[in-house]
Design a protein around this motif. Structure first.
Motif, PDB file in Angstrom:
ATOM      1  N   ARG A  28       0.753  -1.225  -0.015  1.00 15.22           N
ATOM      2  CA  ARG A  28      -0.021   0.096   0.287  1.00 15.22           C
ATOM      3  C   ARG A  28       0.957   1.230   0.046  1.00 15.22           C
ATOM      4  NH1 ARG A  28      -5.463  -0.090   0.673  1.00 15.22           N
ATOM      5  NH2 ARG A  28      -5.214   1.893  -0.609  1.00 15.22           N
ATOM      6  N   ASP A  30       0.490   3.578  -1.818  1.00 13.45           N
ATOM      7  CA  ASP A  30      -0.163   4.829  -2.071  1.00 13.45           C
ATOM      8  C   ASP A  30      -0.604   5.376  -0.747  1.00 13.45           C
ATOM      9  OD1 ASP A  30      -1.576   2.522  -1.742  1.00 13.45           O
ATOM     10  OD2 ASP A  30      -3.507   3.442  -2.788  1.00 13.45           O
ATOM     11  N   VAL A  31      -0.884   4.460   0.205  1.00 14.32           N
ATOM     12  CA  VAL A  31      -1.294   4.875   1.731  1.00 14.32           C
ATOM     13  C   VAL A  31      -0.168   5.713   2.196  1.00 14.32           C
ATOM     14  CG1 VAL A  31      -2.179   4.180   3.897  1.00 14.32           C
ATOM     15  CG2 VAL A  31      -3.005   3.235   1.973  1.00 14.32           C
ATOM     16  N   ARG A  34       0.712   9.015   0.725  1.00 16.35           N
ATOM     17  CA  ARG A  34      -0.054  10.136   1.187  1.00 16.35           C
ATOM     18  C   ARG A  34      -0.049  10.514   2.447  1.00 16.35           C
ATOM     19  NH1 ARG A  34      -4.969  12.096  -1.292  1.00 16.35           N
ATOM     20  NH2 ARG A  34      -6.304  12.811   0.106  1.00 16.35           N
ATOM     21  N   PHE A  38       1.072  14.274   3.081  1.00 16.54           N
ATOM     22  CA  PHE A  38       0.426  15.317   3.610  1.00 16.54           C
ATOM     23  C   PHE A  38       0.917  15.959   5.005  1.00 16.54           C
ATOM     24  CE2 PHE A  38      -3.934  16.020   1.642  1.00 16.54           C
ATOM     25  CZ  PHE A  38      -3.788  15.406   0.813  1.00 16.54           C
ATOM     26  N   ASN A 110      -4.338   6.932  17.520  1.00 16.15           N
ATOM     27  CA  ASN A 110      -5.735   6.983  17.113  1.00 16.15           C
ATOM     28  C   ASN A 110      -6.244   6.275  15.587  1.00 16.15           C
ATOM     29  OD1 ASN A 110      -4.236   8.896  15.784  1.00 16.15           O
ATOM     30  ND2 ASN A 110      -5.745  10.455  15.241  1.00 16.15           N
ATOM     31  N   LEU A 111      -4.915   5.920  15.125  1.00 20.90           N
ATOM     32  CA  LEU A 111      -4.886   5.047  13.599  1.00 20.90           C
ATOM     33  C   LEU A 111      -5.069   3.918  14.077  1.00 20.90           C
ATOM     34  CD1 LEU A 111      -2.683   7.098  11.130  1.00 20.90           C
ATOM     35  CD2 LEU A 111      -5.176   6.722  10.838  1.00 20.90           C
ATOM     36  N   GLN A 114      -7.856   2.189  15.883  1.00 16.69           N
ATOM     37  CA  GLN A 114      -9.341   2.068  15.171  1.00 16.69           C
ATOM     38  C   GLN A 114      -9.683   0.603  14.498  1.00 16.69           C
ATOM     39  OE1 GLN A 114     -11.485   3.814  16.009  1.00 16.69           O
ATOM     40  NE2 GLN A 114     -10.108   4.968  17.315  1.00 16.69           N
ATOM     41  N   MET A 115      -8.445   0.279  13.818  1.00 13.21           N
ATOM     42  CA  MET A 115      -8.247  -1.096  12.846  1.00 13.21           C
ATOM     43  C   MET A 115      -7.204  -1.590  12.834  1.00 13.21           C
ATOM     44  SD  MET A 115      -7.896   1.586   9.511  1.00 13.21           S
ATOM     45  CE  MET A 115      -9.720   2.287   9.824  1.00 13.21           C
ATOM     46  N   PHE A 117      -3.825  -2.614  11.710  1.00  7.11           N
ATOM     47  CA  PHE A 117      -2.896  -1.733  11.018  1.00  7.11           C
ATOM     48  C   PHE A 117      -1.636  -2.532  10.484  1.00  7.11           C
ATOM     49  CE2 PHE A 117      -1.116   2.487  10.002  1.00  7.11           C
ATOM     50  CZ  PHE A 117      -2.362   3.270   9.588  1.00  7.11           C
TER      51      PHE A 117
ATOM     52  N   PRO B 105     -11.219   7.811   9.848  1.00  7.36           N
ATOM     53  CA  PRO B 105      -9.832   7.501  10.448  1.00  7.36           C
ATOM     54  C   PRO B 105      -8.752   8.587   9.908  1.00  7.36           C
ATOM     55  CG  PRO B 105     -10.394   5.710   9.257  1.00  7.36           C
ATOM     56  CD  PRO B 105     -11.519   6.653   9.246  1.00  7.36           C
ATOM     57  N   GLY B 106      -7.971   9.154  10.849  1.00  8.91           N
ATOM     58  CA  GLY B 106      -6.872   9.858  10.057  1.00  8.91           C
ATOM     59  C   GLY B 106      -7.318  11.499   9.659  1.00  8.91           C
ATOM     60  N   GLU B 115     -10.060  15.907   0.666  1.00  5.09           N
ATOM     61  CA  GLU B 115      -8.719  15.243   0.926  1.00  5.09           C
ATOM     62  C   GLU B 115      -8.988  14.278   2.081  1.00  5.09           C
ATOM     63  OE1 GLU B 115      -5.595  18.785  -0.174  1.00  5.09           O
ATOM     64  OE2 GLU B 115      -6.693  18.621   1.698  1.00  5.09           O
ATOM     65  N   ASN B 116      -9.797  14.558   3.216  1.00  2.59           N
ATOM     66  CA  ASN B 116     -10.166  13.764   4.273  1.00  2.59           C
ATOM     67  C   ASN B 116     -10.812  12.488   3.766  1.00  2.59           C
ATOM     68  OD1 ASN B 116      -8.803  14.463   6.964  1.00  2.59           O
ATOM     69  ND2 ASN B 116     -10.161  16.500   6.578  1.00  2.59           N
ATOM     70  N   ILE B 118     -10.855  11.081   0.790  1.00  2.00           N
ATOM     71  CA  ILE B 118      -9.694  10.001   0.228  1.00  2.00           C
ATOM     72  C   ILE B 118      -9.006   9.260   1.088  1.00  2.00           C
ATOM     73  CG2 ILE B 118      -7.825   9.940  -1.496  1.00  2.00           C
ATOM     74  CD1 ILE B 118     -10.296  10.779  -2.987  1.00  2.00           C
ATOM     75  N   THR B 119      -8.167  10.093   2.161  1.00  5.41           N
ATOM     76  CA  THR B 119      -7.431   9.667   3.055  1.00  5.41           C
ATOM     77  C   THR B 119      -8.101   8.493   3.832  1.00  5.41           C
ATOM     78  OG1 THR B 119      -6.370  11.588   3.317  1.00  5.41           O
ATOM     79  CG2 THR B 119      -5.848   9.965   4.997  1.00  5.41           C
ATOM     80  N   MET B 122      -8.702   5.152   1.820  1.00  2.00           N
ATOM     81  CA  MET B 122      -7.599   4.703   1.689  1.00  2.00           C
ATOM     82  C   MET B 122      -7.308   3.684   2.912  1.00  2.00           C
ATOM     83  SD  MET B 122      -5.778   7.101  -0.939  1.00  2.00           S
ATOM     84  CE  MET B 122      -4.080   6.308  -0.791  1.00  2.00           C
ATOM     85  N   LEU B 123      -7.469   4.584   4.116  1.00  2.00           N
ATOM     86  CA  LEU B 123      -7.224   3.657   5.349  1.00  2.00           C
ATOM     87  C   LEU B 123      -8.260   2.593   5.465  1.00  2.00           C
ATOM     88  CD1 LEU B 123      -6.281   6.812   7.598  1.00  2.00           C
ATOM     89  CD2 LEU B 123      -4.855   4.867   7.000  1.00  2.00           C
ATOM     90  N   PHE B 124      -9.393   2.772   5.236  1.00  2.00           N
ATOM     91  CA  PHE B 124     -10.356   1.432   5.205  1.00  2.00           C
ATOM     92  C   PHE B 124     -10.053   0.387   4.213  1.00  2.00           C
ATOM     93  CE2 PHE B 124     -13.592   4.338   7.409  1.00  2.00           C
ATOM     94  CZ  PHE B 124     -13.730   3.488   8.642  1.00  2.00           C
ATOM     95  N   ARG B 128      -7.353   4.446  -4.330  1.00  2.00           N
ATOM     96  CA  ARG B 128      -7.540   5.788  -4.588  1.00  2.00           C
ATOM     97  C   ARG B 128      -8.886   5.625  -5.383  1.00  2.00           C
ATOM     98  NH1 ARG B 128      -5.026  11.250  -4.507  1.00  2.00           N
ATOM     99  NH2 ARG B 128      -6.813  12.477  -5.258  1.00  2.00           N
TER     100      ARG B 128
END
Lengths: 276, 253
Positions: A28, A30-31, A34, A38, A110-111, A114-115, A117, B105-106, B115-116, B118-119, B122-124, B128
């Motif tokens: 991932r 892309d994750v 990003r 950011f 917090n990330l 939640q899931m 990871f 999340p995030g 933006e939020n 998309i982020t 993607m975290l889920f 994209r």
């Protein structure tokens, strides 16, 4: 457990191993790209030149310290400034990764609460954002070298690229390892901050390694892992390949670091959520 | 075929930095998990949050978790989500798990709604492109209009809730885990949201929902589990479980 027996071949354990974690994070890309990008973007929201403020800051530091240091060491500026600039740029790259590693997991609870990871994602994101900042800072080098010493740009300069890859590779294990230890033992963050501060002076960043000899040189130069990592990029940037022993040292640091981290991560990965 | 299986799962929480006095307080506490000591290191306090949990869920199961505060409902959900790995026992799955404890999340207030989204998407676990495809629907449902392109910092609380709801319910849930329902904001929106929520839950293969709301569990679940002090006392029909839950509550008083 009738369902378990019925679908045994198709069921997978929910828990993932350290290896799966590292690979899932890479897949991932892309994750992590990003998340990393950011972070850079946010830090400079509503500023005009954005991340270049850091670069400008570094440039001023180099020029100021360059004129004092050049005088102290009795070197001319066209020789000393490129040396100092490359040293500082690499030092900032490496040391920021180390100091930010300490809050890797503390800051992103917090990330991962939640899931499920892949924790490696966070380490990759950290290194990636520092690499982006590095790409800004390297502009200082190019400007100085073109103005002061264009003869230092040789084919050897390209050897800086594998050097940077070595640093990136090391950045990931450093982030994971320090991130975990600092999450469990919160005192360590302060200790690392102190160490980084001193590290800048005891590592040959703005003084040439030749000026030390004997046991001192062995401790602060030859056995300094940060020096070997810094130098595999700095030397090529100054137009000469790094010595063989520096490459060997950098590779040893990489292999040993990754081995320790991988064992540690494998052992304690599942504790990270509990430590948070 | 989707499945979620827990096989004799135990979870211990270590408490770091606990002083002696705090330890006493914890030991005297009436509710919550059992407090014990680490077997190897007797000076470390642990809280046994889940005790010998075995569950066997498959396609079509909608399980409600019932129990008072500190019974272990949320911890159990987090174990199912893979946040906490059990100290002993196994969790086996087939199918994608969607834990909806937080809808965004995030989230970062400086980033725009777009933006939020998309982020978070993607975290889920979406790519994209997958999130981008859902953007028009999310934008429309959340009724954010022009605000979608503005930093979330400029949103009202209700707007953030609506965006989170719109995004979360756009996911293909697979095994859906929820702690209480998802907030939907004001009354008018709640009405639209209810329909979308039904549809969303309908798309999930397995649902596990922890809630204090009897009405919510009645309307969404086809079975329930009664939890107390980290244990599952029984699994059964929703009506029976609530009867026993009320009995349990009254005997305690």
């Amino acid at each position: 457990m009738n369902t378990a027996e019925q679908f045994n071949s198709e069921l997978e354990p929910l828990a993932i191993t350290a290896r799966q974690d590292c690979l899932a994070g890479l897949r991932r890309w892309d994750v992590f790209a990003r998340l990393g990008w950011f972070e850079v973007k946010r830090r400079y929201r509503r500023t005009i030149i954005g991340p270049l403020w850091g670069t400008l800051n570094l440039a001023v530091f180099i020029l100021a310290l360059g004129s004092v240091g050049g005088g102290l060491l009795g070197k001319n500026m066209s020789e000393y400034l490129p040396f100092l600039a490359t040293g500082m740029i690499m030092w900032v790259f490496i040391s920021t990764i180390i100091s930010e590693s300490c809050s890797l997991f503390v800051a992103s609870q917090n990330l991962f609460r939640q899931m499920q990871f892949s924790y490696s994602t966070l380490a990759y994101a950290l290194v990636w954002r520092n690499f982006i900042v590095f790409l800004h800072n390297i502009a200082v080098y190019f400007i100085l070298i073109i103005l002061l010493a264009p003869h230092l740009l040789t084919p050897w300069t390209l050897l800086a690229i594998p050097g940077i890859m070595l640093i990136i590779l090391n950045g990931v294990w450093i982030s994971l390892l320090l991130g975990m230890i600092c999450l469990r033992f919160r005192d360590l963050q302060q200790l690392v901050a102190t160490f980084i501060q001193i590290g800048m002076f005891i590592t040959p960043v703005f003084w040439p390694p030749e000026s030390l000899n004997g046991i001192r040189r062995m401790i602060f130069v030859d056995l300094n892992p940060l020096y070997s990592l810094m130098e595999v990029v700095r030397s090529p940037l100054l137009g000469v390949p790094a010595t063989e022993s520096l490459y060997i040292a950098a590779v040893i640091v990489t292999v040993v670091g990754w081995t320790i981290t991988f064992l540690f991560f494998g052992q304690f990965r599942k504790r990270i959520a509990y430590w948070a | 075929m989707t499945a979620l299986i827990l096989d004799h799962v135990n979870v211990d929480f270590p408490i770091y930095g606990a002083q002696r006095s705090l330890r006493k307080v914890l030991l005297e506490r009436a509710t919550g998990g059992l407090i014990g000591r680490d077997e190897k290191r007797s000076n470390r306090i642990t809280i046994r949050a889940l005790v010998d949990i075995s569950l066997d869920l498959k396609d079509g199961d909608r399980l409600g978790l019932v129990g008072h505060n500190g019974a272990g409902k949320s911890t159990l959900l987090k174990v199912m989500a893979g946040v906490y790995e059990p100290a002993s026992g196994r969790v086996l799955t087939r199918g994608r798990i969607t834990p909806l404890f937080e809808t965004m999340p995030g989230i970062d207030l400086e980033d725009t709604g777009y933006e939020n989204t998309i982020t978070a998407g993607m975290l889920f676990g979406m790519t994209r492109e997958e999130v981008e495809q859902k953007i028009p629907e999310i934008e429309e449902f959340s009724e954010l209009g022009e605000y979608f392109a503005l930093p979330v910092r400029s949103y009202s609380a209700g707007m953030i809730t609506r965006l989170g709801f719109a995004l979360a319910t756009a996911i293909e849930p697979g095994i859906l885990l929820m702690d209480e329902g998802i907030g939907a904001g004001d009354a008018r929106f709640a009405e639209r949201a209810a329909k979308r929520m039904d549809d969303f839950i309908g798309r999930s293969r397995i649902l596990v929902l922890a809630s204090h709301s009897e009405a919510l569990i009645h309307s969404t679940c086809n079975k329930a589990a009664l939890m107390k002090a980290g244990k599952i006392l029984e699994v059964g029909r929703v009506d029976d479980i609530f009867n026993n839950y009320h009995k349990l509550m009254s005997t305690k008083l």
